[in-house]
Design a protein around this motif. Structure first.
Motif, PDB file in Angstrom:
ATOM      1  N   VAL A 188       0.817  -1.216   0.000  1.00 29.60           N
ATOM      2  CA  VAL A 188       0.000   0.000   0.000  1.00 29.60           C
ATOM      3  C   VAL A 188       0.853   1.269   0.000  1.00 29.60           C
ATOM      4  O   VAL A 188       1.504   1.608   0.993  1.00 29.60           O
ATOM      5  N   GLU A 189       0.889   1.937  -1.136  1.00 27.78           N
ATOM      6  CA  GLU A 189       1.414   3.294  -1.319  1.00 27.78           C
ATOM      7  C   GLU A 189       2.782   3.537  -0.663  1.00 27.78           C
ATOM      8  O   GLU A 189       2.906   4.357   0.264  1.00 27.78           O
ATOM      9  N   PRO A 190       3.812   2.868  -1.119  1.00 33.00           N
ATOM     10  CA  PRO A 190       5.160   3.181  -0.613  1.00 33.00           C
ATOM     11  C   PRO A 190       5.560   4.614  -0.997  1.00 33.00           C
ATOM     12  O   PRO A 190       5.239   5.081  -2.099  1.00 33.00           O
ATOM     13  N   GLU A 191       6.229   5.301  -0.098  1.00 33.51           N
ATOM     14  CA  GLU A 191       6.727   6.654  -0.349  1.00 33.51           C
ATOM     15  C   GLU A 191       8.233   6.591  -0.573  1.00 33.51           C
ATOM     16  O   GLU A 191       8.976   6.082   0.274  1.00 33.51           O
ATOM     17  N   LEU A 192       8.679   7.114  -1.701  1.00 32.38           N
ATOM     18  CA  LEU A 192      10.085   7.051  -2.087  1.00 32.38           C
ATOM     19  C   LEU A 192      10.594   8.436  -2.418  1.00 32.38           C
ATOM     20  O   LEU A 192       9.815   9.368  -2.656  1.00 32.38           O
ATOM     21  N   LYS A 193      11.915   8.582  -2.446  1.00 35.17           N
ATOM     22  CA  LYS A 193      12.531   9.853  -2.820  1.00 35.17           C
ATOM     23  C   LYS A 193      13.187   9.723  -4.184  1.00 35.17           C
ATOM     24  O   LYS A 193      13.836   8.713  -4.485  1.00 35.17           O
ATOM     25  N   ASP A 194      13.001  10.759  -5.010  1.00 32.06           N
ATOM     26  CA  ASP A 194      13.637  10.732  -6.321  1.00 32.06           C
ATOM     27  C   ASP A 194      15.081  11.213  -6.220  1.00 32.06           C
ATOM     28  O   ASP A 194      15.592  11.477  -5.121  1.00 32.06           O
ATOM     29  N   ALA A 195      15.747  11.343  -7.360  1.00 30.93           N
ATOM     30  CA  ALA A 195      17.172  11.698  -7.371  1.00 30.93           C
ATOM     31  C   ALA A 195      17.432  13.100  -6.846  1.00 30.93           C
ATOM     32  O   ALA A 195      18.561  13.411  -6.438  1.00 30.93           O
ATOM     33  N   THR A 196      16.412  13.952  -6.800  1.00 35.49           N
ATOM     34  CA  THR A 196      16.578  15.325  -6.288  1.00 35.49           C
ATOM     35  C   THR A 196      16.224  15.425  -4.808  1.00 35.49           C
ATOM     36  O   THR A 196      16.337  16.494  -4.221  1.00 35.49           O
ATOM     37  N   GLY A 197      15.774  14.314  -4.214  1.00 36.26           N
ATOM     38  CA  GLY A 197      15.397  14.326  -2.813  1.00 36.26           C
ATOM     39  C   GLY A 197      13.932  14.594  -2.553  1.00 36.26           C
ATOM     40  O   GLY A 197      13.487  14.593  -1.404  1.00 36.26           O
ATOM     41  N   GLU A 198      13.150  14.802  -3.617  1.00 40.45           N
ATOM     42  CA  GLU A 198      11.714  15.024  -3.474  1.00 40.45           C
ATOM     43  C   GLU A 198      11.000  13.690  -3.232  1.00 40.45           C
ATOM     44  O   GLU A 198      11.317  12.676  -3.855  1.00 40.45           O
ATOM     45  N   THR A 199      10.025  13.711  -2.330  1.00 38.62           N
ATOM     46  CA  THR A 199       9.261  12.505  -2.016  1.00 38.62           C
ATOM     47  C   THR A 199       8.095  12.344  -2.987  1.00 38.62           C
ATOM     48  O   THR A 199       7.418  13.315  -3.320  1.00 38.62           O
ATOM     49  N   PHE A 200       7.886  11.116  -3.441  1.00 38.70           N
ATOM     50  CA  PHE A 200       6.720  10.832  -4.267  1.00 38.70           C
ATOM     51  C   PHE A 200       6.053   9.544  -3.777  1.00 38.70           C
ATOM     52  O   PHE A 200       6.690   8.687  -3.178  1.00 38.70           O
ATOM     53  N   GLU A 201       4.765   9.478  -4.011  1.00 34.95           N
ATOM     54  CA  GLU A 201       3.973   8.315  -3.599  1.00 34.95           C
ATOM     55  C   GLU A 201       3.836   7.372  -4.779  1.00 34.95           C
ATOM     56  O   GLU A 201       3.429   7.780  -5.858  1.00 34.95           O
TER      57      GLU A 201
END
Length: 217
Positions: A188-201
């Motif tokens: 259920v909806e893991p939250e990850l960080k992209d290469a710039t450090g921004e979090t996305f669902e």
């Protein structure tokens, strides 16, 4: 490898198809399974634009420790309760952005720990249909993901997970069973960080086909 196993397994199944039912005995068991998984397209939403990821077919393997209720608990029913550990991995195929589709690299994996309850419909043959439900924890990892060669994300998150399963077992011995199973698995909806450090669902859901072996003791 699967093709090599297909013929001997087919012969074994035909040989045992007419065998009398081997009643399951109450007691603990261990099991192992392997197979293939197909991941649904994942929509990823953050502060910026959303994007989608497509994946190639992946591989699945796992093991379980459980308890077979046998025929001695009519009020509860016939079935099993088990703890399952599994791992699935798929390579990234494509990334879809608002301005187009590009090739993607890297992979996504999920290590899960599940508590399953499985109901069985035992009959007079060696075949036993079953259905079940499980819930637990999954560690979802997006590993070295790149889009058009540019870094996209390399992160992981632990989330609640659930699965629904169905299949059929073939009794080879009173304590040995082959399981042919389908699982719909969702983290259920893991939250990850992209290469710039921004979090996305993100999203993680898959269709899993497996061959397993259960041995009681």
């Amino acid at each position: 490898m699967i093709r090599r196993l297909a013929l001997p397994l087919g012969v074994l199944c035909l040989t045992l198809f007419a065998a009398p039912a081997l009643a399951g005995e109450e007691g603990p068991y261990i099991g192992a399974h392997f197979g293939a998984l197909l991941l649904d397209e994942a929509e990823n939403t953050g502060r910026g634009d959303s994007f989608h990821l497509d994946f190639d077919p992946g591989t699945l393997y796992g093991g379980a420790f459980g308890y077979d209720l046998g025929e001695n608990h009519p009020r509860i029913g016939r079935g099993r309760v088990e703890l399952e550990v599994s791992s699935g991995q798929s390579d990234l195929k494509e990334a879809h952005f608002l301005d187009g589709k590009v090739d993607a690299e890297g992979d996504i994996s999920a290590l899960s720990f599940m508590l399953n309850t499985v109901g069985e419909s035992r009959n007079d043959s060696a075949w036993t249909p079953f259905i079940g439900f499980g819930f637990g924890y999954a560690l979802v990892s997006l590993n070295n993901a790149r889009a058009s060669g540019q870094p996209l994300a390399d992160d992981e998150d632990g989330v609640f997970a659930w699965q629904a399963l169905a299949g059929i077992s073939l009794a080879m011995h009173r304590l040995v069973n082959l399981d042919f199973a389908y699982r719909y698995f969702s983290a259920v909806e893991p939250e990850l960080k992209d290469a710039t450090g921004e979090t996305f669902e993100s999203e993680y859901s898959s269709h899993r086909l497996s061959l397993g072996l259960r041995v009681g003791f």
